[in-house]
Design a protein around this motif. Sequence first.
Motif, PDB file in Angstrom:
ATOM      1  N   PRO A 239     -54.678  48.502  -9.372  1.00 43.90           N
ATOM      2  CA  PRO A 239     -53.325  48.004  -9.098  1.00 43.90           C
ATOM      3  C   PRO A 239     -53.179  47.550  -7.653  1.00 43.90           C
ATOM      4  O   PRO A 239     -53.823  48.084  -6.755  1.00 43.90           O
ATOM      5  CB  PRO A 239     -52.439  49.216  -9.395  1.00 43.90           C
ATOM      6  CG  PRO A 239     -53.338  50.398  -9.145  1.00 43.90           C
ATOM      7  CD  PRO A 239     -54.717  49.966  -9.547  1.00 43.90           C
ATOM      8  N   SER A 240     -52.340  46.560  -7.446  1.00 40.46           N
ATOM      9  CA  SER A 240     -52.031  46.096  -6.093  1.00 40.46           C
ATOM     10  C   SER A 240     -50.741  45.300  -6.132  1.00 40.46           C
ATOM     11  O   SER A 240     -50.532  44.480  -7.027  1.00 40.46           O
ATOM     12  CB  SER A 240     -53.154  45.212  -5.533  1.00 40.46           C
ATOM     13  OG  SER A 240     -52.753  44.622  -4.294  1.00 40.46           O
ATOM     14  N   ALA A 241     -49.898  45.526  -5.139  1.00 41.08           N
ATOM     15  CA  ALA A 241     -48.674  44.733  -5.012  1.00 41.08           C
ATOM     16  C   ALA A 241     -48.977  43.287  -4.665  1.00 41.08           C
ATOM     17  O   ALA A 241     -48.095  42.426  -4.759  1.00 41.08           O
ATOM     18  CB  ALA A 241     -47.765  45.344  -3.947  1.00 41.08           C
ATOM     19  N   HIS A 242     -50.212  43.001  -4.284  1.00 42.60           N
ATOM     20  CA  HIS A 242     -50.580  41.658  -3.826  1.00 42.60           C
ATOM     21  C   HIS A 242     -51.333  40.853  -4.877  1.00 42.60           C
ATOM     22  O   HIS A 242     -51.833  39.768  -4.580  1.00 42.60           O
ATOM     23  CB  HIS A 242     -51.405  41.774  -2.542  1.00 42.60           C
ATOM     24  CG  HIS A 242     -50.696  42.489  -1.445  1.00 42.60           C
ATOM     25  ND1 HIS A 242     -49.700  41.893  -0.692  1.00 42.60           N
ATOM     26  CD2 HIS A 242     -50.809  43.773  -0.993  1.00 42.60           C
ATOM     27  CE1 HIS A 242     -49.239  42.771   0.192  1.00 42.60           C
ATOM     28  NE2 HIS A 242     -49.890  43.904   0.031  1.00 42.60           N
TER      29      HIS A 242
ATOM     30  N   GLU B 283     -43.668  44.251  -7.960  1.00 49.24           N
ATOM     31  CA  GLU B 283     -44.285  43.888  -6.685  1.00 49.24           C
ATOM     32  C   GLU B 283     -45.320  42.775  -6.831  1.00 49.24           C
ATOM     33  O   GLU B 283     -45.666  42.115  -5.854  1.00 49.24           O
ATOM     34  CB  GLU B 283     -44.943  45.125  -6.050  1.00 49.24           C
ATOM     35  CG  GLU B 283     -43.962  46.233  -5.709  1.00 49.24           C
ATOM     36  CD  GLU B 283     -42.866  45.756  -4.782  1.00 49.24           C
ATOM     37  OE1 GLU B 283     -43.184  45.029  -3.821  1.00 49.24           O
ATOM     38  OE2 GLU B 283     -41.691  46.089  -5.018  1.00 49.24           O
ATOM     39  N   MET B 284     -45.833  42.575  -8.048  1.00 49.39           N
ATOM     40  CA  MET B 284     -46.838  41.537  -8.265  1.00 49.39           C
ATOM     41  C   MET B 284     -46.145  40.202  -8.511  1.00 49.39           C
ATOM     42  O   MET B 284     -44.958  40.144  -8.838  1.00 49.39           O
ATOM     43  CB  MET B 284     -47.754  41.910  -9.434  1.00 49.39           C
ATOM     44  CG  MET B 284     -48.495  43.218  -9.195  1.00 49.39           C
ATOM     45  SD  MET B 284     -49.874  43.537 -10.343  1.00 49.39           S
ATOM     46  CE  MET B 284     -49.109  43.385 -11.937  1.00 49.39           C
ATOM     47  N   SER B 285     -46.895  39.106  -8.363  1.00 47.39           N
ATOM     48  CA  SER B 285     -46.324  37.767  -8.501  1.00 47.39           C
ATOM     49  C   SER B 285     -46.853  37.107  -9.772  1.00 47.39           C
ATOM     50  O   SER B 285     -48.042  37.230 -10.104  1.00 47.39           O
ATOM     51  CB  SER B 285     -46.683  36.909  -7.290  1.00 47.39           C
ATOM     52  OG  SER B 285     -46.135  37.460  -6.107  1.00 47.39           O
TER      53      SER B 285
ATOM     54  N   HIS C 277     -43.689  27.032 -11.657  1.00 47.58           N
ATOM     55  CA  HIS C 277     -42.508  27.862 -11.478  1.00 47.58           C
ATOM     56  C   HIS C 277     -42.960  29.266 -11.113  1.00 47.58           C
ATOM     57  O   HIS C 277     -43.931  29.777 -11.688  1.00 47.58           O
ATOM     58  CB  HIS C 277     -41.682  27.936 -12.757  1.00 47.58           C
ATOM     59  CG  HIS C 277     -41.260  26.614 -13.305  1.00 47.58           C
ATOM     60  ND1 HIS C 277     -40.070  26.015 -12.967  1.00 47.58           N
ATOM     61  CD2 HIS C 277     -41.882  25.770 -14.157  1.00 47.58           C
ATOM     62  CE1 HIS C 277     -39.972  24.858 -13.600  1.00 47.58           C
ATOM     63  NE2 HIS C 277     -41.062  24.691 -14.331  1.00 47.58           N
ATOM     64  N   GLU C 278     -42.250  29.892 -10.210  1.00 48.91           N
ATOM     65  CA  GLU C 278     -42.475  31.313  -9.978  1.00 48.91           C
ATOM     66  C   GLU C 278     -41.522  32.099 -10.865  1.00 48.91           C
ATOM     67  O   GLU C 278     -40.351  31.735 -11.011  1.00 48.91           O
ATOM     68  CB  GLU C 278     -42.264  31.701  -8.519  1.00 48.91           C
ATOM     69  CG  GLU C 278     -42.591  33.180  -8.295  1.00 48.91           C
ATOM     70  CD  GLU C 278     -42.578  33.591  -6.842  1.00 48.91           C
ATOM     71  OE1 GLU C 278     -42.159  32.772  -5.998  1.00 48.91           O
ATOM     72  OE2 GLU C 278     -42.983  34.729  -6.562  1.00 48.91           O
ATOM     73  N   ILE C 279     -42.044  33.167 -11.468  1.00 49.11           N
ATOM     74  CA  ILE C 279     -41.250  33.997 -12.363  1.00 49.11           C
ATOM     75  C   ILE C 279     -40.546  35.081 -11.557  1.00 49.11           C
ATOM     76  O   ILE C 279     -41.172  35.802 -10.781  1.00 49.11           O
ATOM     77  CB  ILE C 279     -42.133  34.651 -13.442  1.00 49.11           C
ATOM     78  CG1 ILE C 279     -42.869  33.583 -14.256  1.00 49.11           C
ATOM     79  CG2 ILE C 279     -41.299  35.551 -14.347  1.00 49.11           C
ATOM     80  CD1 ILE C 279     -41.984  32.688 -15.074  1.00 49.11           C
ATOM     81  N   THR C 280     -39.246  35.158 -11.746  1.00 46.44           N
ATOM     82  CA  THR C 280     -38.459  36.252 -11.174  1.00 46.44           C
ATOM     83  C   THR C 280     -38.008  37.155 -12.322  1.00 46.44           C
ATOM     84  O   THR C 280     -38.287  36.889 -13.489  1.00 46.44           O
ATOM     85  CB  THR C 280     -37.233  35.706 -10.424  1.00 46.44           C
ATOM     86  OG1 THR C 280     -36.305  35.172 -11.390  1.00 46.44           O
ATOM     87  CG2 THR C 280     -37.634  34.603  -9.447  1.00 46.44           C
TER      88      THR C 280
END
Length: 301
Positions: A223-226, A255-257, A271-274
Amino acid sequence: MTKGPNKGQLELGIQRAPEKDRNHHLGGRSFYFFDFDDNIAFLSTPLILFHKTTGQELRVGSGEYAKVHPLIGQSGPYLDYEIRLDDETGTYRNFRDRHIDEVQKLEGKKQIFVEDLAEALGFPDFQWKGPSWQCFYHATFNRRPISVITARGHHPETLREGIQLFVNKQFLPHEPNYLSLFPVNHKPTRHILGDVNLTMSAAELKQKAIRASVEKALEIYGPSAHHRFGMSDDDPKNIQLIAEEMTRLKTDYPEMSFFLIATHDGNFVKHEITKQGAESKVGEGSLANQLKLFDVDRHKS
């Protein structure tokens, strides 16, 4: 298509050095998920519609099929046609593996996917390269973890064999760093994804495959927030359900993108998902935007 000189991509690799993942020093990785048809590459594999009364067959390309699917049997020029689901004789028969006996294998007979891809690579690059090709090349060149998530129903090894042709023909410098291969209409793959009764649509199965790929990424890389995940697909219905699944993933892993790339009609719209869905349009069209698939911190909402 008209055949002509065929020039591979390795000359690009000679002029560029591999790039470290932008968040590697923070423990993060960038994961690339790709649909195949009309996204990585355009193939001539036809789908077959059947006249309801006569059974006459009508061949339809995958790009057209994605657009007219809601009209089949309902209205317009496809009113009198229907989809038939038998894997050997029906609409999707060219998107499934066929039986090849040992003698045929010795004679060099290949699965349809491999044959169709080999034929496509005999044409000039611009005729077969899909809107996500440069992104696929970039991810492969830099050994990013890649998942291929396609509605085809071939065995995963058939996909791998076909994609190896890109390497053999020098369009890729080496085999992709596979995270997963999910041909979601392959019956054993459907079972793996939880569709034991074989009732889920391709779009629903792609949702399952995306989540399974994210979970496998966390299992392998930790796992990683990045971590960053991007999925490109050309089918509007798939895109809608992919956005829904990625929104759920964003809620589970805030935290992940997560990014969605819509490539229908040959476009490349990111698109970035929010947590509210695919709300942040972060670029479109150019090769530069493809190569900066995850470089969108300025646009976060």
